[in-house]
Design an enzyme around this catalytic site. Sequence first.
Site, PDB file in Angstrom:
ATOM      1  N   ASP A   1       0.846  -1.188   0.000  1.00  0.00           N
ATOM      2  CA  ASP A   1       0.000   0.000   0.000  1.00  0.00           C
ATOM      3  C   ASP A   1       0.887   1.246   0.000  1.00  0.00           C
ATOM      4  O   ASP A   1       1.191   1.788   1.060  1.00  0.00           O
ATOM      5  CB  ASP A   1      -0.909  -0.018   1.225  1.00  0.00           C
ATOM      6  CG  ASP A   1      -1.909   1.122   1.227  1.00  0.00           C
ATOM      7  OD1 ASP A   1      -2.228   1.620   0.141  1.00  0.00           O
ATOM      8  OD2 ASP A   1      -2.368   1.492   2.324  1.00  0.00           O
TER       9      ASP A   1
ATOM     10  N   GLU B   1      -2.361  10.280  -0.345  1.00  0.00           N
ATOM     11  CA  GLU B   1      -3.580   9.476  -0.255  1.00  0.00           C
ATOM     12  C   GLU B   1      -3.910   9.117   1.183  1.00  0.00           C
ATOM     13  O   GLU B   1      -5.072   9.118   1.589  1.00  0.00           O
ATOM     14  CB  GLU B   1      -3.423   8.199  -1.088  1.00  0.00           C
ATOM     15  CG  GLU B   1      -4.717   7.426  -1.305  1.00  0.00           C
ATOM     16  CD  GLU B   1      -4.990   6.371  -0.236  1.00  0.00           C
ATOM     17  OE1 GLU B   1      -6.079   5.773  -0.250  1.00  0.00           O
ATOM     18  OE2 GLU B   1      -4.105   6.136   0.613  1.00  0.00           O
ATOM     19  N   GLU B   2      -2.886   8.818   1.971  1.00  0.00           N
ATOM     20  CA  GLU B   2      -3.112   8.369   3.346  1.00  0.00           C
ATOM     21  C   GLU B   2      -3.590   9.496   4.258  1.00  0.00           C
ATOM     22  O   GLU B   2      -4.014   9.236   5.381  1.00  0.00           O
ATOM     23  CB  GLU B   2      -1.828   7.750   3.912  1.00  0.00           C
ATOM     24  CG  GLU B   2      -1.310   6.530   3.158  1.00  0.00           C
ATOM     25  CD  GLU B   2      -2.248   5.319   3.261  1.00  0.00           C
ATOM     26  OE1 GLU B   2      -3.258   5.419   3.979  1.00  0.00           O
ATOM     27  OE2 GLU B   2      -1.960   4.303   2.613  1.00  0.00           O
TER      28      GLU B   2
ATOM     29  N   HIS C   1      -0.968  -1.857   6.676  1.00  0.00           N
ATOM     30  CA  HIS C   1      -0.584  -0.672   7.455  1.00  0.00           C
ATOM     31  C   HIS C   1       0.237  -1.039   8.694  1.00  0.00           C
ATOM     32  O   HIS C   1       0.074  -0.433   9.755  1.00  0.00           O
ATOM     33  CB  HIS C   1      -1.835   0.113   7.884  1.00  0.00           C
ATOM     34  CG  HIS C   1      -2.377   0.995   6.798  1.00  0.00           C
ATOM     35  ND1 HIS C   1      -3.401   1.893   7.003  1.00  0.00           N
ATOM     36  CD2 HIS C   1      -2.053   1.117   5.481  1.00  0.00           C
ATOM     37  CE1 HIS C   1      -3.676   2.526   5.872  1.00  0.00           C
ATOM     38  NE2 HIS C   1      -2.858   2.057   4.939  1.00  0.00           N
TER      39      HIS C   1
END
Length: 947
Positions: free
Chosen positions: A195, A229-230, A332
């Site tokens: 990710d 994005e996070e 994550h």
Amino acid sequence: MSDPVFIQLSERDSTVRRIRAPQNQQQQQPDSPDEEAALNSVRSRKHKPEVRAGLLGESSTVILLLVFVFLLWIVVLISVKQLTISRPGHFNFVRARKHLERITSVGPRTVGSPENEITTVNYLLDQIEQIRNESKTGPHSITVDVQRPTGCFAYMCYDRVTNIAVKLEPQTNTQHFVLANCHFDSVANSPGASDDAVSCSVMLEVLHSLANLSTPLKHGVIFLFNGAEETGLQGSHGFITQHPWARQVRAFVNLEAAGVGGKELVFQTGPKNPWLIQAYARAAVHPFATVVGQEIFQSGLIPSDTDFRIFRDYGNIPGIDLAFIDSGYLYHTKYDTPDRIHNDSIQRAGDNILSVLKHLAMSDELANSSEYRDGNMVFFDVLGLTMVIYTVHVGTIINYTAAIAAVIYLAVKCLLTSIVGSKVKKCCISPLHRSATGCAVARHILCAAGRYMCNLACAGNVLFLSWFFSLLAVLFVAWLVTQMGRSMFWYSHFYAAICLYGSAAVGIILLTHTLAKNYCYRKLQFHCCTERMARFQMVPGRNADACCWNPCSDVSTQDRSLLCCPSVSRLDLAEVFFDVSLLVWCVVLFFLTRRGWCSAYVPMMMVVFPLITKLLLTKLFRAKGASLQYSILYLTGLAVPYVYIMFLIRVIFEVFAPILGRRADQTPPDIIMASLVTVATIILSSYFIHFIYLSRSTKWILVVLGSVFMLMFVLVSFGVFFPYSANPSSPRPKRVFVQHITRRFHALNGSLESSDSGFCINDLDYTGMKHITPHIPQINDSIRTHCQDYISYYGFPSESWYLPAPEVSPKAPLEFQLLSRKEITHGIIRMTFEVKGPSHMSLHLRPHAGTSLISSSFGGGMLHHGNDNFILYSHGLEAPTWTFWFEIMQHKSSDASPDEGLFSLAISAHYFSGSDGRSEPLETLLEKFPDWAFTSSWISTYHMYRF
């Protein structure tokens, strides 16, 4: 005249029961050879209350079902693990692997950090420049633009975050583009390999492949490497709302991750625009897509979001959303490393993305997408081998046709049962009274049809009761497990949940049907027969022993005629319960189709295949009963829908089980897991109920299931299964957030009223800190508090553990000041503020009693007039000072104390990277955590002001 002998013929097997006439009475002579043969057959047998001919042995039943389930599960596992099925395409995973290793080598890449804004950006630009130099003589041109947008939306603001946009187009230029999107930033404390570094690596190699094509593309491709994005999808919002290229985008493909490696699943498309999923179905080399995933994700059951929503809502652009879903336990965390992503996973993703983008860039639909906008599609892959896709309109026709076919089957079966029953029973009537049987036969047809409907209704009640008792019992077991403090025992031992909850679910269903088979139906028959015997004795010359076991026999005292219907045999019951299961799936199919759910194709499969199988095996079943041949062929007919159902169940558990480890709400995860296991058991058992009534006994099956359940319950009770694991091959970490924070509370005049410092600790699952406390005794429920009321931050739970600690002193402290305060109109005051701080900050505004928020610089819709308003802010490097203003109105009738002020304003500063993101006390605390705990930690400061 002597009384006739009344016989009972079973329609499903060769067993014939008889009830003898009194020995002192003369028997009626048969009128035909057929009747004589039937009577001779009756006399040769003893009366038995239970039909056993044509039934399966208990061991045979178990072996058949276990082998069937085992073989299908092997097929499912092979399909899941087989990442590349066909020959790899032109995508080169070796170069993509090098990109992945290089991007992740810098460690976590949070927004605003040098690792994200400088190191990663420079590497991507360098690789893009190399690709452009290699393809200079080719038919395409490459344009690169580094965008640093600023904006606000929802509850977020961003300033100078970084996007890298690359435009690949034919030398002749084009006005239509397809967008490919990934993000290169990561969460704190995670390398972010899956990710989303692997997606960016794949996109670099796809860019290389398309740029070096010898034949030019018809349309262009824009590759967006977004760097924020996070932080709430800010990078994609900055591109789609501010970049000039965004107006040329007609469709997009978004690459995301909800796990680490494995297959990338197409879990949502559209909105509408069926041509997109059609393009994927035609082009994808290794398809993996299901509309079930789309409807589950869009229902909100999965606590996640992607850039797909931003492109859809703010750009009004349709697209395809893909995500890696394997090993969600590592999502994550520090375990999201390149070595956990298999080369075949990179290869299959690259093959698919390259093929789909090339297909879209060559398609006519991209230039005229508005003409193909309407409509939705039903789509799913078949074990990754091929795609099945058709329009919702066609799906509605198929679904209703299947449902109608099932209803016709049941209606015809009801009618045939009545007609066949009446013909069989006419031979049992004496010739003297045969002329008076016309009305009686008609009544019998109606009676037999009614009896079939009654049996269907009774079987339906038994079926639903078995499901209800099963769910109730399993939820009770899950509640007991939670109360004993053994919640989430299955988190690192998934099959333990299957053994505990699955054995309980199967056992209760089996026990309910066994009791119904051995007691309820027998007692019902006995009660009916007793009533008929009483009526039968009222007829002059009749003996009660001559009464048949018949729920609809009718005695006429006027013509002394008797019609006998067959009782419900085991084989009849097996047929009835198959019909009930078919009817249930038919109702589900009709309901989902009526609601417009594309997922209705699943119950459609569970109607069509069993129905066809049963029609083909009807003669065999009537001739031989539950023979081994029939059983094998029956299960073979169920193989297609069952292997797909098991595949879906496996994917659902693969997604939801890890999510329960990062869900900090008050719902016990064992209740959710037990419900999922029970629902899966109910679905899989629907057509297996047939075998319960075809088996001579289920005693030992119940004993084994009960033993497995008791053993597992004892093991769980004694804590044999620990929820978490640090096993390097398959870690199951507990997620813990630790903030080392200093809080300062200021008075109306700006002076410091109070301050404190400590560790604000949050966990992300139901077990809290009880497993941590033995390792760190200071962290216990005595220090549990609501410290998040003061340091709100996106995605964290409200309850925390607050442990006192030394004060933090960042090298770049937060700078906050009131720039101006002026009255706009009577009672309305505008205040302008300036903040300078780290890349991640949050603002919390709370108007006091008697005041309300009128407007702000953040724009309409971002702040509310209520008590609490919350803004997340993030910025890239070299961002200017954050300036904003509020307009507050004080109501004249307010009785609020002037000492309280108009409102409270809190600013939280979060230091995720660099030396300011660490402290010696924090490092000392982190070392005490067990190795199975993943701690995401940072430094925070909190300032509360009143104005």
